[in-house]
Motif scaffolding. Sequence first.
Motif, PDB file in Angstrom:
ATOM      1  N   HIS A  15      28.426   2.850  -8.882  1.00 20.05           N
ATOM      2  CA  HIS A  15      28.006   3.097 -10.259  1.00 20.05           C
ATOM      3  C   HIS A  15      26.642   2.500 -10.563  1.00 20.05           C
ATOM      4  O   HIS A  15      25.840   3.123 -11.262  1.00 20.05           O
ATOM      5  N   SER A  16      26.363   1.312 -10.061  1.00 18.76           N
ATOM      6  CA  SER A  16      25.059   0.712 -10.351  1.00 18.76           C
ATOM      7  C   SER A  16      23.945   1.463  -9.644  1.00 18.76           C
ATOM      8  O   SER A  16      22.845   1.580 -10.171  1.00 18.76           O
ATOM      9  N   LEU A  17      24.209   2.018  -8.456  1.00 12.75           N
ATOM     10  CA  LEU A  17      23.207   2.812  -7.760  1.00 12.75           C
ATOM     11  C   LEU A  17      22.942   4.100  -8.530  1.00 12.75           C
ATOM     12  O   LEU A  17      21.791   4.493  -8.710  1.00 12.75           O
ATOM     13  N   GLU A  18      23.993   4.733  -9.024  1.00 12.25           N
ATOM     14  CA  GLU A  18      23.820   5.940  -9.841  1.00 12.25           C
ATOM     15  C   GLU A  18      23.017   5.628 -11.095  1.00 12.25           C
ATOM     16  O   GLU A  18      22.151   6.404 -11.498  1.00 12.25           O
ATOM     17  N   ALA A  19      23.281   4.503 -11.712  1.00 11.47           N
ATOM     18  CA  ALA A  19      22.543   4.103 -12.912  1.00 11.47           C
ATOM     19  C   ALA A  19      21.076   3.850 -12.584  1.00 11.47           C
ATOM     20  O   ALA A  19      20.185   4.257 -13.339  1.00 11.47           O
ATOM     21  N   ALA A  20      20.809   3.209 -11.455  1.00  9.67           N
ATOM     22  CA  ALA A  20      19.424   2.944 -11.052  1.00  9.67           C
ATOM     23  C   ALA A  20      18.673   4.246 -10.802  1.00  9.67           C
ATOM     24  O   ALA A  20      17.516   4.395 -11.215  1.00  9.67           O
ATOM     25  N   VAL A  21      19.321   5.203 -10.159  1.00 11.83           N
ATOM     26  CA  VAL A  21      18.698   6.504  -9.908  1.00 11.83           C
ATOM     27  C   VAL A  21      18.421   7.218 -11.228  1.00 11.83           C
ATOM     28  O   VAL A  21      17.338   7.763 -11.443  1.00 11.83           O
ATOM     29  N   PHE A  22      19.386   7.194 -12.131  1.00 11.15           N
ATOM     30  CA  PHE A  22      19.206   7.809 -13.448  1.00 11.15           C
ATOM     31  C   PHE A  22      18.030   7.178 -14.188  1.00 11.15           C
ATOM     32  O   PHE A  22      17.167   7.875 -14.739  1.00 11.15           O
ATOM     33  N   LEU A  23      17.966   5.845 -14.208  1.00  8.13           N
ATOM     34  CA  LEU A  23      16.877   5.155 -14.907  1.00  8.13           C
ATOM     35  C   LEU A  23      15.522   5.440 -14.256  1.00  8.13           C
ATOM     36  O   LEU A  23      14.516   5.596 -14.956  1.00  8.13           O
ATOM     37  N   ALA A  24      15.491   5.540 -12.934  1.00  5.58           N
ATOM     38  CA  ALA A  24      14.239   5.859 -12.238  1.00  5.58           C
ATOM     39  C   ALA A  24      13.761   7.253 -12.602  1.00  5.58           C
ATOM     40  O   ALA A  24      12.569   7.474 -12.847  1.00  5.58           O
ATOM     41  N   LYS A  25      14.686   8.204 -12.674  1.00  8.31           N
ATOM     42  CA  LYS A  25      14.319   9.583 -13.050  1.00  8.31           C
ATOM     43  C   LYS A  25      13.837   9.634 -14.495  1.00  8.31           C
ATOM     44  O   LYS A  25      12.882  10.349 -14.817  1.00  8.31           O
ATOM     45  N   LEU A  26      14.480   8.886 -15.360  1.00  5.31           N
ATOM     46  CA  LEU A  26      14.061   8.821 -16.754  1.00  5.31           C
ATOM     47  C   LEU A  26      12.653   8.233 -16.872  1.00  5.31           C
ATOM     48  O   LEU A  26      11.800   8.768 -17.594  1.00  5.31           O
TER      49      LEU A  26
END
Length: 137
Positions: A15-26
Amino acid sequence: MNHWGRGAAGEFSGHSLEAAVFLAKLAAAKAKRKSFNFPNHFLGIVAGGCLREECLLDIIRNLPQGVSEVMVHPGDNDAILSAECGWSHHFQEELNAVCSTQTANFLQKNKIESHWGRFQSHWGRFRLTTDLKWNIM
């Protein structure tokens, strides 16, 4: 596991990796809207805190096309830096990896442009003091 979703150095929960990827894309989308330049790829986060030479060379061998940024935290005194910042990183190993002859030779042989050489040439003049301020020697 700490509050960033990390266990041992570089290990992320799903979940934290998915969140990091989401934040990077944002962040990338916002940067594009503001016409900021930024790299096509960001690498090294999974090895954050212990990016040893063999790991760095593996990342470099497998670079995707485009401009890549490799995250490192180089330093020359693990004990002082870890105590000051609260991270248990391997700062000296990361400095050694970035400044190694083997890394430099691999980059040169494969015609990979790097800004590490500029960092390495200045390292002798800059040192991080215990109060975490840059001093010119």
